[in-house]
Design an enzyme around this catalytic site. Structure first.
Site, PDB file in Angstrom:
ATOM      1  N   LYS A  55      42.552  65.882  40.360  1.00  0.00           N
ATOM      2  CA  LYS A  55      42.187  65.136  39.411  1.00  0.00           C
ATOM      3  C   LYS A  55      42.305  65.990  38.122  1.00  0.00           C
ATOM      4  O   LYS A  55      42.793  65.596  37.103  1.00  0.00           O
ATOM      5  CB  LYS A  55      40.936  64.675  39.499  1.00  0.00           C
ATOM      6  CG  LYS A  55      40.703  63.452  40.434  1.00  0.00           C
ATOM      7  CD  LYS A  55      39.103  63.131  40.903  1.00  0.00           C
ATOM      8  CE  LYS A  55      39.328  62.028  41.977  1.00  0.00           C
ATOM      9  NZ  LYS A  55      37.981  61.915  42.754  1.00  0.00           N
ATOM     10  N   GLN A  99      32.056  62.832  42.088  1.00  0.00           N
ATOM     11  CA  GLN A  99      32.635  62.691  43.197  1.00  0.00           C
ATOM     12  C   GLN A  99      31.542  62.387  44.305  1.00  0.00           C
ATOM     13  O   GLN A  99      30.423  62.970  44.466  1.00  0.00           O
ATOM     14  CB  GLN A  99      33.365  64.071  43.464  1.00  0.00           C
ATOM     15  CG  GLN A  99      34.121  63.832  44.762  1.00  0.00           C
ATOM     16  CD  GLN A  99      35.527  63.169  44.803  1.00  0.00           C
ATOM     17  OE1 GLN A  99      35.859  62.831  43.941  1.00  0.00           O
ATOM     18  NE2 GLN A  99      35.809  62.718  46.060  1.00  0.00           N
ATOM     19  N   ASP A 122      35.321  54.913  37.910  1.00  0.00           N
ATOM     20  CA  ASP A 122      35.457  54.680  39.324  1.00  0.00           C
ATOM     21  C   ASP A 122      35.155  53.111  39.498  1.00  0.00           C
ATOM     22  O   ASP A 122      35.614  52.796  40.416  1.00  0.00           O
ATOM     23  CB  ASP A 122      34.440  55.295  39.887  1.00  0.00           C
ATOM     24  CG  ASP A 122      34.974  56.445  40.810  1.00  0.00           C
ATOM     25  OD1 ASP A 122      35.864  56.420  41.223  1.00  0.00           O
ATOM     26  OD2 ASP A 122      34.164  57.630  41.049  1.00  0.00           O
TER      27      ASP A 122
HETATM   28  N1  GUN Z   1      34.978  59.780  47.467  1.00  0.00           N
HETATM   29  C1  GUN Z   1      36.201  59.261  48.166  1.00  0.00           C
HETATM   30  N2  GUN Z   1      36.771  58.278  47.390  1.00  0.00           N
HETATM   31  C2  GUN Z   1      36.314  58.375  45.974  1.00  0.00           C
HETATM   32  C3  GUN Z   1      36.533  57.829  45.005  1.00  0.00           C
HETATM   33  O1  GUN Z   1      37.369  56.928  44.636  1.00  0.00           O
HETATM   34  N3  GUN Z   1      35.733  57.970  43.749  1.00  0.00           N
HETATM   35  C4  GUN Z   1      34.698  58.837  43.949  1.00  0.00           C
HETATM   36  N4  GUN Z   1      33.965  59.285  42.883  1.00  0.00           N
HETATM   37  N5  GUN Z   1      34.529  59.432  45.323  1.00  0.00           N
HETATM   38  C5  GUN Z   1      35.121  59.265  46.169  1.00  0.00           C
END
Ligand code: GUN
Length: 303
Positions: A55, A99, A122
């Site tokens: 990311k 995350q 998100d």
């Molecule tokens: N963990 C697994 N998928 C995701 C996601 O799309 N966003 C976040 N913040 N954590 C994750």
């Protein structure tokens, strides 16, 4: 019946990232604003570390600012909430992503609710969930958003199609249902307790598999010509590839769909890897640019 067309998420996401990068450079040249994304990682889960690293790298490659905040997994909730408060008030931060999963001592819902909904790239805040289900201007969870972009690109109009989503998570299954309903699909949300899942699946023109069970969806569950979107990313032993130095079998990634079986029947299918996965980060970058424009009174970008 010929083999299914492959929906190439890698190529699609590369085009979306290019469009994001060109919007970022337009925004930077027309205003004094540089979109910024803050990513918060707690603990050292290897998969999460890989995602967060990707990311950050792709954020910078798109011309945006990347802010990383890493903590040990013994961090207390108050410290994390303080950080969220700082990021909410920081004008250089347009998007905030925490995350998941978080360690047990931290109330995940409390942390997600502390994020300013307008910075919630998100789309997990209940305000954005409500906006999504009521047709308002929301930030949409990245994985299902990527799936809907690929479906619309491949099929065009989705109106009237029968769609089944296997999996009812807040991250994928439920928002996917909202997005397909908004496209006038007839949506079934199936899960581990669903009666006659293969039979229900065989009625669907669109199958979205998001259960996290390796190769669970078999070829004979698929209606001939259906479009199959495989959200699963499962690491399994692959003894056919030989052994690692420590003597254990090498591994490979597989989806929630038995790819060979489904590809023999479906009209189109996303591979794993190279399908849904790369779209998720591209949509995160897209959401960050959208959030930045809204926070600065600029028109929504064409993304
Ligand atoms: N963990 C697994 N998928 C995701 C996601 O799309 N966003 C976040 N913040 N954590 C994750």
């Amino acid at each position: 019946m010929s083999e299914a067309a492959v929906i190439d998420g890698k190529a699609f996401s590369a085009r979306l990232r290019e469009k994001v990068a060109s919007e970022v450079s337009r925004i930077k040249s027309e205003s004094s604003v540089t979109p910024g994304l803050a990513v918060v990682l707690v603990g050292d889960d290897p998969a999460s570390r890989v995602y967060v690293g990707s990311k950050a790298k792709q954020t910078v490659e798109a011309g945006m600012e990347s802010f990383e905040h890493r903590y040990n997994d013994d961090i207390d909730e108050a410290t994390l909430l303080d950080l969220i408060d700082q990021l909410n008030n920081d004008k250089t931060v347009n998007g905030i992503l925490v995350q998941l999963p978080l360690p047990d001592q931290i109330d995940e819902q409390k942390v997600l609710s502390a994020i300013d909904p307008d910075k919630d790239v998100d789309g997990f805040h209940t305000t954005n969930v409500g906006r999504l289900w009521t047709g308002g201007e929301s930030l949409v969870p990245c994985t299902p958003f990527g799936c809907s972009l690929m479906l619309k690109d491949y099929l065009g109009n989705l109106s009237g199609k029968n769609a089944i989503i296997i999996g009812r998570s807040n991250i994928v299954g439920k928002p996917m249902a909202a997005l397909l309903l908004a496209e006038s699909c007839t949506v079934t949300i199936a899960h581990s307790r669903t009666d006659d899942l293969p039979g229900k699946c065989r009625e669907a023109d669109i199958v979205v598999a998001a259960v996290g069970r390796p190769e669970m969806v078999k070829g004979d569950w698929i209606k001939p010509g259906a479009t199959v979107i495989d959200v699963g990313i499962n690491r399994v032993d692959a003894p056919e590839k030989g052994l690692k130095d420590d003597g254990s079998p090498k591994t490979k990634l597989v989806g929630d769909v038995d790819y060979a079986g489904a590809a023999a029947v479906a009209g189109a299918i996303t591979p794993v890897p190279g399908g849904v996965g790369p779209m998720t980060i591209a949509c995160l970058l897209r959401n960050t640019v959208v959030a930045c424009c809204r926070q600065n009174g600029l028109p929504d970008p064409d993304l």
